[in-house]
Write a protein that holds these residues in place. Sequence first.
Motif, PDB file in Angstrom:
ATOM      1  N   ALA A 186     -47.931  -7.949 -20.334  1.00 30.27           N
ATOM      2  CA  ALA A 186     -49.336  -7.562 -20.170  1.00 30.27           C
ATOM      3  C   ALA A 186     -50.087  -8.579 -19.318  1.00 30.27           C
ATOM      4  O   ALA A 186     -50.910  -8.211 -18.476  1.00 30.27           O
ATOM      5  N   VAL A 209     -49.074  -7.983 -15.646  1.00 34.77           N
ATOM      6  CA  VAL A 209     -49.744  -6.811 -15.066  1.00 34.77           C
ATOM      7  C   VAL A 209     -51.215  -7.115 -14.812  1.00 34.77           C
ATOM      8  O   VAL A 209     -51.771  -6.728 -13.779  1.00 34.77           O
ATOM      9  N   GLY A 210     -51.856  -7.841 -15.729  1.00 35.85           N
ATOM     10  CA  GLY A 210     -53.252  -8.220 -15.529  1.00 35.85           C
ATOM     11  C   GLY A 210     -53.444  -9.104 -14.319  1.00 35.85           C
ATOM     12  O   GLY A 210     -54.388  -8.921 -13.546  1.00 35.85           O
ATOM     13  N   CYS A 214     -55.398  -5.235 -20.272  1.00 40.06           N
ATOM     14  CA  CYS A 214     -54.187  -6.066 -20.254  1.00 40.06           C
ATOM     15  C   CYS A 214     -54.458  -7.445 -20.835  1.00 40.06           C
ATOM     16  O   CYS A 214     -53.613  -7.998 -21.546  1.00 40.06           O
ATOM     17  N   SER A 215     -55.625  -7.995 -20.559  1.00 34.96           N
ATOM     18  CA  SER A 215     -55.959  -9.308 -21.104  1.00 34.96           C
ATOM     19  C   SER A 215     -56.074  -9.269 -22.617  1.00 34.96           C
ATOM     20  O   SER A 215     -55.555 -10.154 -23.307  1.00 34.96           O
TER      21      SER A 215
END
Length: 111
Positions: A19, A22-23, A51-52
């Motif tokens: 994640a 991706v962020g 995502c964060s």
Amino acid sequence: MSSAVDGLDNRAARISGGAAAVGVAAATGNLVTGTMFLPLTLGWVFLILVCSVVAIISGHIGRRRARRHGLPGRWLALASIVTAYLTFLYALLVTLLFFGVLIGLHALFNS
């Protein structure tokens, strides 16, 4: 309690790492070809925020599991948490900048 020898791994730490990656990719623009279209830009900021949050929550869970059960991935979870907090701060600053520009333009043209 099971340990890393039993073949178990720290899935929460891996989710946190993914994640966070991706962020960061969304924040740096590596996932976007053109971001000048407003709903698309707001969608990418929303993706960065989601995502964060996922990386922060799963990173804390992954660190706890690593400490309690002796699983690997403690440092991956920590790196993901730090990265996620930085990308979250970046997304908030971009959002504040965007709304600041809109408010400034509104004040300029309605004066």
